[in-house]
Design a protein around this motif. Structure first.
Motif, mmCIF file in Angstrom:
data_model
loop_
_atom_site.group_PDB
_atom_site.id
_atom_site.type_symbol
_atom_site.label_atom_id
_atom_site.label_comp_id
_atom_site.label_asym_id
_atom_site.label_seq_id
_atom_site.Cartn_x
_atom_site.Cartn_y
_atom_site.Cartn_z
ATOM 1 N N SER A 1 -4.958 2.647 -0.312
ATOM 2 C CA SER A 1 -4.795 3.666 0.733
ATOM 3 C C SER A 1 -6.050 4.514 0.869
ATOM 4 N N SER B 1 0.521 0.491 -9.792
ATOM 5 C CA SER B 1 0.830 1.479 -8.749
ATOM 6 C C SER B 1 -0.428 2.261 -8.365
ATOM 7 N N GLN C 1 -2.445 3.213 -4.538
ATOM 8 C CA GLN C 1 -3.111 4.438 -4.116
ATOM 9 C C GLN C 1 -4.559 4.151 -3.736
ATOM 10 N N TYR D 1 0.854 -1.180 0.000
ATOM 11 C CA TYR D 1 0.000 0.000 0.000
ATOM 12 C C TYR D 1 0.898 1.241 0.000
ATOM 13 N N GLN D 2 0.300 2.418 0.058
ATOM 14 C CA GLN D 2 1.041 3.673 0.209
ATOM 15 C C GLN D 2 0.693 4.298 1.552
ATOM 16 N N ASP D 3 1.694 4.882 2.227
ATOM 17 C CA ASP D 3 1.437 5.532 3.517
ATOM 18 C C ASP D 3 0.454 6.689 3.388
ATOM 19 N N ALA E 1 -1.885 9.287 0.293
ATOM 20 C CA ALA E 1 -2.429 9.395 -1.069
ATOM 21 C C ALA E 1 -2.998 10.789 -1.264
#
Length: 354
Positions: free
Chosen positions: A106, A99, A103, A66-68, A70
């Protein structure tokens, strides 16, 4: 250049501006401003939203990618902030391994019980969140399938997520329409049955509404080169119009001062003040600097003197001492043609961006 309506429906800058208009009280162009009518208004544009530390720790322990943080295109909220819609514009669907899917995961987490906490408007579980994608009608099914897969992945490791769904933009001979599923209708208090006509189309005219945000670098990877150039030209033309308007209304003698924030707020109808996407705003400031330096060279050459100067802490300044000079400066500014600038020039970051 006029894009085919079907192509325009997939342009993320058109989608963003359409969503902004649908959040306004009385847009003359629209059949129904559905977001405004359902009690939602714009809370923020392009904010960076960060998943709370305890949730990040739980996701990390599950080995889920995941992304921390967004950056969605827009956040809408109702009056008492008990309902929050995180809105993301997309030209097309995307795969679960892309990718963009990171996002999306998140944003699904952020739109869950932590929505109010992330936005700093309340405690956890204070608001009901929903993640809504705005895309072309023909992309809705594939995009919903991707969201369903991502939701299943997160739920399998006990990560709570918010509601989600897709607004589909379509068109017919006379209008642009928006379709939405029953869950979005219920959560966002949408009163009309889907689809809804939201933008009338007149034959032989450009179907774009007036853009609140004429240029957004974050949309570049989903726009054609021609559309990018059109957007930059429109932005430059708005810069010029603001200069002409302010110079033309000046009471002589005076110093006419153009600050960076003032110009960028004016050309975005004050939305620059709630636009939280820092990289995008820095890019706009670079474009403004490029434009003003080009105008400065043009005027100084035409009038054989330093007409437009930059003063640190103030901005760009034009000193007008008499009516003759006032008339001359208006005449020369009117002759400047933004379309003659290099609309493809790459604007590089500098040491003094801020």
């Amino acid at each position: 250049m006029t894009l085919p309506v079907e192509t325009l429906c997939g342009d993320p800058l058109f989608q963003l501006n359409l969503a902004i208009w649908l959040s306004q009280s009385k847009p003359d162009f629209a059949e129904r401003p559905i977001f405004y009518e359902s009690g939602f208004s714009i809370y923020s544009i392009g904010p960076r939203l960060v998943i709370p530390p305890d949730i990040r720790l739980k996701i990390n322990e599950s080995k889920t990618e995941y992304q921390d943080s967004a950056v969605p295109d827009m956040v809408l909220a109702n009056d008492d902030r008990t309902k929050i819609c995180i809105l993301e514009c997309k030209k097309s669907s995307f795969g679960v391994k892309s990718s963009t899917a990171l996002q999306a995961k998140s944003l699904l987490v952020i739109s869950g019980p932590t929505a109010a906490e992330v936005l700093a408007i309340g405690l956890r579980n204070h608001s009901q969140g929903v993640l809504a994608y705005l895309t072309r009608n023909d992309q809705v099914d594939a995009l919903q399938d991707t969201l369903d897969s991502l939701i299943s992945e997160l739920l399998s490791v006990k990560i709570e997520v918010g509601e989600s769904g897709c607004f589909g933009i379509g068109c017919n001979e006379s209008s642009i329409t928006i379709e939405y599923p029953e869950n979005l209708k219920k959560i966002m208090n949408l009163t009309l049955e889907s689809p809804v006509e939201v933008l009338l189309i007149e034959e032989g005219t450009d179907p774009r509404p007036l853009y609140f945000i004429p240029y957004d670098p974050s949309a570049f990877n989903q726009q054609s080169e021609d559309e990018q150039k059109i957007c930059r030209r429109i932005l430059y033309e708005r810069f010029l119009s603001h200069i002409l308007c302010k110079v033309g209304s000046a009471v002589i003698p005076t110093e006419v001062i153009f600050s960076i924030d003032e110009i960028l707020s004016a050309v975005t109808f004050q939305l620059y003040t709630i636009w939280d996407d820092s990289p995008a705003k820095k890019h706009l400031r670079r474009l403004l600097k490029e434009f003003m330096m080009t105008v400065q060279g043009f005027l100084n050459d035409r009038l054989k003197k330093d007409v437009l100067t930059f003063k640190s802490g103030l901005g760009w300044v034009i000193e007008i001492k008499d009516h003759e000079f006032h008339e001359n400066i208006i005449k020369q500014v009117s002759k400047f043609k933004p379309g003659g600038m290099d609309l493809e020039k790459e604007i590089m970051p500098s040491l003094f961006d801020d």
